[in-house]
Scaffold this motif. Structure first.
Motif, PDB file in Angstrom:
ATOM      1  N   ALA A  74       0.838  -1.213   0.000  1.00  0.00           N
ATOM      2  CA  ALA A  74       0.000   0.000   0.000  1.00  0.00           C
ATOM      3  C   ALA A  74       0.867   1.254   0.000  1.00  0.00           C
ATOM      4  O   ALA A  74       0.609   2.201  -0.758  1.00  0.00           O
ATOM      5  N   VAL A  75       1.897   1.278   0.826  1.00  0.00           N
ATOM      6  CA  VAL A  75       2.765   2.468   0.906  1.00  0.00           C
ATOM      7  C   VAL A  75       3.556   2.630  -0.389  1.00  0.00           C
ATOM      8  O   VAL A  75       3.738   3.756  -0.861  1.00  0.00           O
ATOM      9  N   ALA A  76       3.999   1.541  -0.986  1.00  0.00           N
ATOM     10  CA  ALA A  76       4.728   1.626  -2.253  1.00  0.00           C
ATOM     11  C   ALA A  76       3.867   2.256  -3.343  1.00  0.00           C
ATOM     12  O   ALA A  76       4.390   2.885  -4.259  1.00  0.00           O
ATOM     13  N   ALA A  77       2.559   2.098  -3.230  1.00  0.00           N
ATOM     14  CA  ALA A  77       1.637   2.651  -4.223  1.00  0.00           C
ATOM     15  C   ALA A  77       1.208   4.088  -3.913  1.00  0.00           C
ATOM     16  O   ALA A  77       0.442   4.675  -4.675  1.00  0.00           O
ATOM     17  N   PHE A  78       1.670   4.654  -2.817  1.00  0.00           N
ATOM     18  CA  PHE A  78       1.302   6.029  -2.475  1.00  0.00           C
ATOM     19  C   PHE A  78       1.726   6.971  -3.594  1.00  0.00           C
ATOM     20  O   PHE A  78       2.843   6.889  -4.113  1.00  0.00           O
ATOM     21  N   GLY A  79       0.814   7.898  -3.920  1.00  0.00           N
ATOM     22  CA  GLY A  79       1.087   8.904  -4.939  1.00  0.00           C
ATOM     23  C   GLY A  79       1.233  10.277  -4.316  1.00  0.00           C
ATOM     24  O   GLY A  79       1.401  10.420  -3.095  1.00  0.00           O
ATOM     25  N   GLU A  80       1.144  11.283  -5.143  1.00  0.00           N
ATOM     26  CA  GLU A  80       1.331  12.658  -4.680  1.00  0.00           C
ATOM     27  C   GLU A  80       0.275  13.087  -3.666  1.00  0.00           C
ATOM     28  O   GLU A  80       0.583  13.830  -2.734  1.00  0.00           O
ATOM     29  N   ALA A  81      -0.959  12.631  -3.818  1.00  0.00           N
ATOM     30  CA  ALA A  81      -2.007  12.984  -2.849  1.00  0.00           C
ATOM     31  C   ALA A  81      -1.673  12.396  -1.475  1.00  0.00           C
ATOM     32  O   ALA A  81      -1.866  13.062  -0.448  1.00  0.00           O
ATOM     33  N   ASP A  82      -1.172  11.183  -1.462  1.00  0.00           N
ATOM     34  CA  ASP A  82      -0.769  10.559  -0.193  1.00  0.00           C
ATOM     35  C   ASP A  82       0.415  11.293   0.420  1.00  0.00           C
ATOM     36  O   ASP A  82       0.459  11.516   1.632  1.00  0.00           O
ATOM     37  N   ARG A  83       1.368  11.656  -0.409  1.00  0.00           N
ATOM     38  CA  ARG A  83       2.535  12.391   0.071  1.00  0.00           C
ATOM     39  C   ARG A  83       2.091  13.718   0.711  1.00  0.00           C
ATOM     40  O   ARG A  83       2.532  14.075   1.803  1.00  0.00           O
ATOM     41  N   ALA A  84       1.181  14.424   0.046  1.00  0.00           N
ATOM     42  CA  ALA A  84       0.656  15.691   0.584  1.00  0.00           C
ATOM     43  C   ALA A  84      -0.101  15.451   1.893  1.00  0.00           C
ATOM     44  O   ALA A  84       0.028  16.216   2.851  1.00  0.00           O
ATOM     45  N   ILE A  92       2.247  12.708  12.782  1.00  0.00           N
ATOM     46  CA  ILE A  92       3.521  12.057  12.457  1.00  0.00           C
ATOM     47  C   ILE A  92       4.594  13.131  12.293  1.00  0.00           C
ATOM     48  O   ILE A  92       4.339  14.308  12.543  1.00  0.00           O
ATOM     49  N   ILE A  93       5.755  12.734  11.851  1.00  0.00           N
ATOM     50  CA  ILE A  93       6.835  13.681  11.573  1.00  0.00           C
ATOM     51  C   ILE A  93       6.659  14.148  10.138  1.00  0.00           C
ATOM     52  O   ILE A  93       6.713  13.342   9.207  1.00  0.00           O
ATOM     53  N   ARG A  94       6.472  15.438   9.964  1.00  0.00           N
ATOM     54  CA  ARG A  94       6.190  15.991   8.631  1.00  0.00           C
ATOM     55  C   ARG A  94       7.474  16.498   7.979  1.00  0.00           C
ATOM     56  O   ARG A  94       7.666  17.682   7.794  1.00  0.00           O
ATOM     57  N   ASN A  95       8.311  15.567   7.639  1.00  0.00           N
ATOM     58  CA  ASN A  95       9.587  15.885   7.013  1.00  0.00           C
ATOM     59  C   ASN A  95       9.560  15.303   5.609  1.00  0.00           C
ATOM     60  O   ASN A  95       9.385  14.088   5.434  1.00  0.00           O
ATOM     61  N   ARG A  96       9.736  16.156   4.616  1.00  0.00           N
ATOM     62  CA  ARG A  96       9.640  15.743   3.215  1.00  0.00           C
ATOM     63  C   ARG A  96      10.601  14.588   2.884  1.00  0.00           C
ATOM     64  O   ARG A  96      10.237  13.642   2.194  1.00  0.00           O
ATOM     65  N   LEU A  97      11.834  14.660   3.386  1.00  0.00           N
ATOM     66  CA  LEU A  97      12.810  13.603   3.096  1.00  0.00           C
ATOM     67  C   LEU A  97      12.419  12.278   3.750  1.00  0.00           C
ATOM     68  O   LEU A  97      12.575  11.207   3.148  1.00  0.00           O
ATOM     69  N   LYS A  98      11.913  12.335   4.968  1.00  0.00           N
ATOM     70  CA  LYS A  98      11.528  11.111   5.683  1.00  0.00           C
ATOM     71  C   LYS A  98      10.279  10.488   5.064  1.00  0.00           C
ATOM     72  O   LYS A  98      10.193   9.258   4.930  1.00  0.00           O
ATOM     73  N   VAL A  99       9.320  11.310   4.668  1.00  0.00           N
ATOM     74  CA  VAL A  99       8.120  10.799   3.994  1.00  0.00           C
ATOM     75  C   VAL A  99       8.518  10.168   2.664  1.00  0.00           C
ATOM     76  O   VAL A  99       8.082   9.063   2.326  1.00  0.00           O
ATOM     77  N   GLY A 100       9.354  10.867   1.899  1.00  0.00           N
ATOM     78  CA  GLY A 100       9.810  10.327   0.625  1.00  0.00           C
ATOM     79  C   GLY A 100      10.577   9.031   0.794  1.00  0.00           C
ATOM     80  O   GLY A 100      10.423   8.099  -0.004  1.00  0.00           O
ATOM     81  N   ALA A 101      11.392   8.954   1.846  1.00  0.00           N
ATOM     82  CA  ALA A 101      12.152   7.727   2.109  1.00  0.00           C
ATOM     83  C   ALA A 101      11.226   6.558   2.409  1.00  0.00           C
ATOM     84  O   ALA A 101      11.455   5.443   1.929  1.00  0.00           O
ATOM     85  N   ALA A 102      10.183   6.791   3.183  1.00  0.00           N
ATOM     86  CA  ALA A 102       9.250   5.705   3.520  1.00  0.00           C
ATOM     87  C   ALA A 102       8.600   5.135   2.256  1.00  0.00           C
ATOM     88  O   ALA A 102       8.523   3.909   2.087  1.00  0.00           O
ATOM     89  N   ILE A 103       8.164   6.020   1.377  1.00  0.00           N
ATOM     90  CA  ILE A 103       7.506   5.565   0.141  1.00  0.00           C
ATOM     91  C   ILE A 103       8.515   4.854  -0.764  1.00  0.00           C
ATOM     92  O   ILE A 103       8.247   3.763  -1.279  1.00  0.00           O
ATOM     93  N   HIS A 104       9.677   5.446  -0.931  1.00  0.00           N
ATOM     94  CA  HIS A 104      10.731   4.824  -1.740  1.00  0.00           C
ATOM     95  C   HIS A 104      11.126   3.457  -1.168  1.00  0.00           C
ATOM     96  O   HIS A 104      11.231   2.467  -1.911  1.00  0.00           O
TER      97      HIS A 104
END
Length: 184
Positions: A74-84, A92-104
Motif C-alpha cells: 500500500a505504501v509503495a503505491a502512495f502517490g502525490e495525494a498521499d505524500r501531501a 507524524i513527523i512531517r519531514n519531506r525527506l523522511k516521507v519520501g524515504a518511507a515511500i521509496h
C-alpha cells in the motif's frame, strides 16, 4: 546522579505502563517475522533521526494509521495525494525527506520480496554482517539509512546484539525468541 549506561538501566525503575518500559520489555530486540512490522520499525527508526525515541513511541499509532498499517504494498503505491496528506498530518513527523524515504523504501522492499520471497528473507540471506557492512548494504538499497538508523533497526529486530545487557530480565526472553545474532 549518573546517567544510565544502558537502555535496560534507564527503564528499570520506570512504571510498568511507561512507553519506554513497555517497548523495552515487549519489543526491543525481539525478532520480527512480518515484513510489514519490519517496515514499520524501519519507518520509526528513520523518523527518529534528530528526535527522541519517546516521541516515536508516542506517535507510533499515528504512524501506523498514516502509513496504511505499515502495509508495504500500500505504501509503495502512495502517490502525490498521499505524500501531501502525510506532510499535512500533525500526528507524524512531517519531514519531506523522511516521507519520501518511507515511500521509496516500500518500493525497494517490494522488489526484495519478489527476489527473496520476503524482506525478512533478504535480511536473513545477508546475516551475519557487522554494523558497517549492514550500513553499506542498506545505503545501497534504501534512502535515509545512516549508521545509527541501520544499527538501531537491526538491534531492535534481533539482527545485531546489544538491545539488552545480560543481567536484564528481558535478555533471557529475547534469547528464547531466537534472535538472528544468537544463532551465529
Amino acid at each position: 546522579m549518573d546517567a544510565p549506561k544502558t537502555y535496560c538501566d534507564y527503564v528499570r525503575d520506570l512504571a510498568p505502563d511507561n512507553l519506554h518500559r513497555v517497548y523495552h520489555d515487549t519489543a526491543y530486540g525481539f525478532p520480527l517475522d512480518d515484513d510489514n512490522e519490519l517496515f514499520g520499525r524501519l519507518i520509526l527508526e528513520i523518523n527518529q533521526a534528530g528526535l527522541s525515541w519517546e516521541l516515536m513511541l508516542k506517535k507510533q499509532d499515528n504512524f501506523r494509521r498514516a502509513y496504511a498499517g505499515f502495509d508495504v504494498a500500500a505504501v509503495a503505491a502512495f502517490g502525490e495525494a498521499d505524500r501531501a496528506r502525510l506532510l499535512a498530518d500533525a500526528g507524524i513527523i512531517r519531514n519531506r525527506l523522511k516521507v519520501g524515504a518511507a515511500i521509496h523504501n516500500a518500493g525497494v522492499i517490494l522488489g526484495l520480496q519478489e527476489e527473496y520471497g520476503s524482506f525478512k528473507a533478504w535480511l536473513d540471506h545477508h546475516h551475519p554482517l557487522d554494523k558497517p557492512a549492514w550500513t553499506k548494504l542498506f545505503k545501497r538499497h534504501f534512502k535515509f539509512t545512516g549508521g545509527e538508523i541501520v544499527g538501531e533497526f537491526l538491534m531492535s529486530t534481533g539482527y545485531l546484539p546489544g538491545a539488552h545487557v545480560e543481567g536484564c530480565p528481558v535478555y533471557g526472553q529475547v534469547l528464547k525468541a531466537g534472535p538472528a545474532w544468537a544463532q551465529d
